[in-house]
Design a protein around this motif. Structure first.
Motif, PDB file in Angstrom:
ATOM      1  N   ARG A  16      41.365  73.431  49.909  1.00  0.00           N
ATOM      2  CA  ARG A  16      40.289  73.410  48.912  1.00  0.00           C
ATOM      3  C   ARG A  16      40.243  74.741  48.151  1.00  0.00           C
ATOM      4  N   GLU A  17      40.325  75.827  48.895  1.00  0.00           N
ATOM      5  CA  GLU A  17      40.254  77.168  48.314  1.00  0.00           C
ATOM      6  C   GLU A  17      41.420  77.430  47.356  1.00  0.00           C
ATOM      7  N   HIS A  18      42.632  77.078  47.779  1.00  0.00           N
ATOM      8  CA  HIS A  18      43.810  77.387  46.969  1.00  0.00           C
ATOM      9  C   HIS A  18      44.051  76.373  45.857  1.00  0.00           C
ATOM     10  N   ASP A  19      43.493  75.181  45.971  1.00  0.00           N
ATOM     11  CA  ASP A  19      43.581  74.230  44.861  1.00  0.00           C
ATOM     12  C   ASP A  19      42.863  74.773  43.636  1.00  0.00           C
ATOM     13  N   LYS A  20      41.788  75.532  43.868  1.00  0.00           N
ATOM     14  CA  LYS A  20      41.005  76.097  42.759  1.00  0.00           C
ATOM     15  C   LYS A  20      41.794  77.145  41.983  1.00  0.00           C
ATOM     16  N   ASP A  21      42.497  78.026  42.718  1.00  0.00           N
ATOM     17  CA  ASP A  21      43.191  79.116  42.025  1.00  0.00           C
ATOM     18  C   ASP A  21      44.674  78.849  41.777  1.00  0.00           C
ATOM     19  N   GLY A  22      45.233  77.820  42.388  1.00  0.00           N
ATOM     20  CA  GLY A  22      46.623  77.445  42.128  1.00  0.00           C
ATOM     21  C   GLY A  22      47.661  78.431  42.636  1.00  0.00           C
ATOM     22  N   THR A  23      47.274  79.353  43.524  1.00  0.00           N
ATOM     23  CA  THR A  23      48.218  80.367  44.003  1.00  0.00           C
ATOM     24  C   THR A  23      49.079  79.899  45.159  1.00  0.00           C
ATOM     25  N   LEU A  24      48.689  78.783  45.783  1.00  0.00           N
ATOM     26  CA  LEU A  24      49.397  78.336  46.969  1.00  0.00           C
ATOM     27  C   LEU A  24      49.237  76.833  47.118  1.00  0.00           C
ATOM     28  N   GLY A  25      50.352  76.149  47.306  1.00  0.00           N
ATOM     29  CA  GLY A  25      50.292  74.739  47.668  1.00  0.00           C
ATOM     30  C   GLY A  25      50.157  74.642  49.172  1.00  0.00           C
ATOM     31  N   VAL A  26      49.386  73.697  49.650  1.00  0.00           N
ATOM     32  CA  VAL A  26      49.208  73.510  51.087  1.00  0.00           C
ATOM     33  C   VAL A  26      49.468  72.041  51.393  1.00  0.00           C
ATOM     34  N   ILE A  27      50.435  71.789  52.279  1.00  0.00           N
ATOM     35  CA  ILE A  27      50.689  70.414  52.708  1.00  0.00           C
ATOM     36  C   ILE A  27      50.752  70.372  54.223  1.00  0.00           C
ATOM     37  N   ALA A  28      50.178  69.330  54.779  1.00  0.00           N
ATOM     38  CA  ALA A  28      50.232  69.088  56.213  1.00  0.00           C
ATOM     39  C   ALA A  28      51.039  67.810  56.402  1.00  0.00           C
ATOM     40  N   VAL A  29      52.157  67.912  57.097  1.00  0.00           N
ATOM     41  CA  VAL A  29      53.086  66.794  57.242  1.00  0.00           C
ATOM     42  C   VAL A  29      53.004  66.244  58.667  1.00  0.00           C
ATOM     43  N   SER A  30      52.480  65.022  58.786  1.00  0.00           N
ATOM     44  CA  SER A  30      52.354  64.369  60.082  1.00  0.00           C
ATOM     45  C   SER A  30      53.737  64.047  60.647  1.00  0.00           C
ATOM     46  N   GLN A  31      53.906  64.327  61.932  1.00  0.00           N
ATOM     47  CA  GLN A  31      55.149  64.028  62.639  1.00  0.00           C
ATOM     48  C   GLN A  31      55.000  62.787  63.518  1.00  0.00           C
ATOM     49  N   ASP A  32      54.052  61.940  63.164  1.00  0.00           N
ATOM     50  CA  ASP A  32      53.823  60.699  63.906  1.00  0.00           C
ATOM     51  C   ASP A  32      54.837  59.642  63.489  1.00  0.00           C
ATOM     52  N   MET A  33      55.279  58.836  64.444  1.00  0.00           N
ATOM     53  CA  MET A  33      56.267  57.801  64.158  1.00  0.00           C
ATOM     54  C   MET A  33      55.634  56.498  63.665  1.00  0.00           C
ATOM     55  N   GLY A  34      54.318  56.390  63.714  1.00  0.00           N
ATOM     56  CA  GLY A  34      53.632  55.171  63.276  1.00  0.00           C
ATOM     57  C   GLY A  34      53.641  55.012  61.768  1.00  0.00           C
ATOM     58  N   GLU A  35      52.892  54.038  61.305  1.00  0.00           N
ATOM     59  CA  GLU A  35      52.786  53.749  59.872  1.00  0.00           C
ATOM     60  C   GLU A  35      51.981  54.833  59.151  1.00  0.00           C
ATOM     61  N   GLN A  36      52.267  55.027  57.870  1.00  0.00           N
ATOM     62  CA  GLN A  36      51.566  56.026  57.084  1.00  0.00           C
ATOM     63  C   GLN A  36      50.074  55.715  56.983  1.00  0.00           C
ATOM     64  N   GLY A  37      49.724  54.446  56.972  1.00  0.00           N
ATOM     65  CA  GLY A  37      48.314  54.062  56.929  1.00  0.00           C
ATOM     66  C   GLY A  37      47.529  54.591  58.113  1.00  0.00           C
ATOM     67  N   SER A  38      48.177  54.702  59.268  1.00  0.00           N
ATOM     68  CA  SER A  38      47.480  55.231  60.447  1.00  0.00           C
ATOM     69  C   SER A  38      47.193  56.722  60.285  1.00  0.00           C
ATOM     70  N   VAL A  39      48.071  57.434  59.591  1.00  0.00           N
ATOM     71  CA  VAL A  39      47.852  58.856  59.318  1.00  0.00           C
ATOM     72  C   VAL A  39      46.685  59.002  58.344  1.00  0.00           C
ATOM     73  N   GLU A  40      46.666  58.164  57.303  1.00  0.00           N
ATOM     74  CA  GLU A  40      45.557  58.189  56.341  1.00  0.00           C
ATOM     75  C   GLU A  40      44.232  57.924  57.044  1.00  0.00           C
ATOM     76  N   ALA A  41      44.196  56.915  57.915  1.00  0.00           N
ATOM     77  CA  ALA A  41      42.972  56.568  58.643  1.00  0.00           C
ATOM     78  C   ALA A  41      42.538  57.705  59.564  1.00  0.00           C
ATOM     79  N   PHE A  42      43.491  58.353  60.204  1.00  0.00           N
ATOM     80  CA  PHE A  42      43.189  59.457  61.106  1.00  0.00           C
ATOM     81  C   PHE A  42      42.558  60.613  60.335  1.00  0.00           C
ATOM     82  N   LEU A  43      43.148  60.968  59.190  1.00  0.00           N
ATOM     83  CA  LEU A  43      42.592  62.050  58.369  1.00  0.00           C
ATOM     84  C   LEU A  43      41.195  61.688  57.872  1.00  0.00           C
ATOM     85  N   ALA A  44      40.995  60.433  57.476  1.00  0.00           N
ATOM     86  CA  ALA A  44      39.685  59.987  57.004  1.00  0.00           C
ATOM     87  C   ALA A  44      38.653  60.080  58.131  1.00  0.00           C
ATOM     88  N   LYS A  45      39.040  59.683  59.328  1.00  0.00           N
ATOM     89  CA  LYS A  45      38.131  59.740  60.480  1.00  0.00           C
ATOM     90  C   LYS A  45      37.695  61.183  60.756  1.00  0.00           C
TER      91      LYS A  45
END
Length: 190
Positions: free
Chosen positions: A96-125
């Motif tokens: 959130r902080e770096h999206d405002k100033d554009g100085t740094l991209g931040v990505i979190a890459v799930s290493q789960d073998m399940g479906e991508q929808g389960s990762v989306e649901a987990f983050l939402a939860k």
């Protein structure tokens, strides 16, 4: 009897000291044979980002090369990893902080073998809504990075070269993290 008490106390203390020494020796031995130790690792500094493919939040293939031109912080995590889950809200906060100033991209890459929808649901939860559901079900990225511990977080400069990696969890809103993130170099300065 009184003379025996000090000897008895010494006999109790000496083994504990030996255990502490053994633990220190084990840490040194683990480091010597390449078992990652929690904290900052600068051993890969200058290494180019691997070209391993993973999925973007829309399910399309992407690689770290797609982020070239902007420094990027890459967090490798999994839903089953308690330290990963603990640190995700702090990764979300710096996103959130770096999206405002554009100085740094931040990505979190799930290493789960399940479906991508389960990762989306987990983050939402977790109400971690500023991180996209990047997903690496084949663990190609963690394999290419030789990340042996989750979470592992790696800072790349704008030219796609590794600056450092942090092995283990960290509160990314802490003073320690702010000092590390202050090392973000501009393009051409890595």
């Amino acid at each position: 009897m009184r003379a025996l008490l000090p000897l008895f106390a010494i006999a109790l203390v000496l083994p504990a000291c030996g255990q502490q020494q053994d633990a220190a020796n084990n840490d040194a031995a683990d480091d010597a044979i390449g078992i990652p130790v929690k904290g900052v690792d600068r051993g890969q500094k200058g290494q180019p980002a691997p070209d391993a493919k993973f999925l973007d939040p829309d399910g399309g293939e992407i690689s770290l090369a797609d982020f070239k031109g902007t420094p990027v912080l890459v967090n490798l995590w999994a839903t089953w990893c308690a330290p990963c889950v603990k640190e995700l809200p702090t990764i979300n906060a710096i996103t959130r902080e770096h999206d405002k100033d554009g100085t740094l991209g931040v990505i979190a890459v799930s290493q789960d073998m399940g479906e991508q929808g389960s990762v989306e649901a987990f983050l939402a939860k977790l109400k971690v809504d500023d991180l996209g559901a990047y997903h690496d079900p084949k663990m190609a990225l963690s394999g290419a990075l030789n990340a042996q511990v989750l979470p592992t977080t790696i800072l790349y400069d704008a030219d796609g070269k590794e600056v450092w990696r942090y092995v283990g969890d960290l509160d990314w809103t802490s003073d320690e993290a702010r000092k590390l993130l202050a090392e973000v170099p501009a393009a051409g300065k890595g």
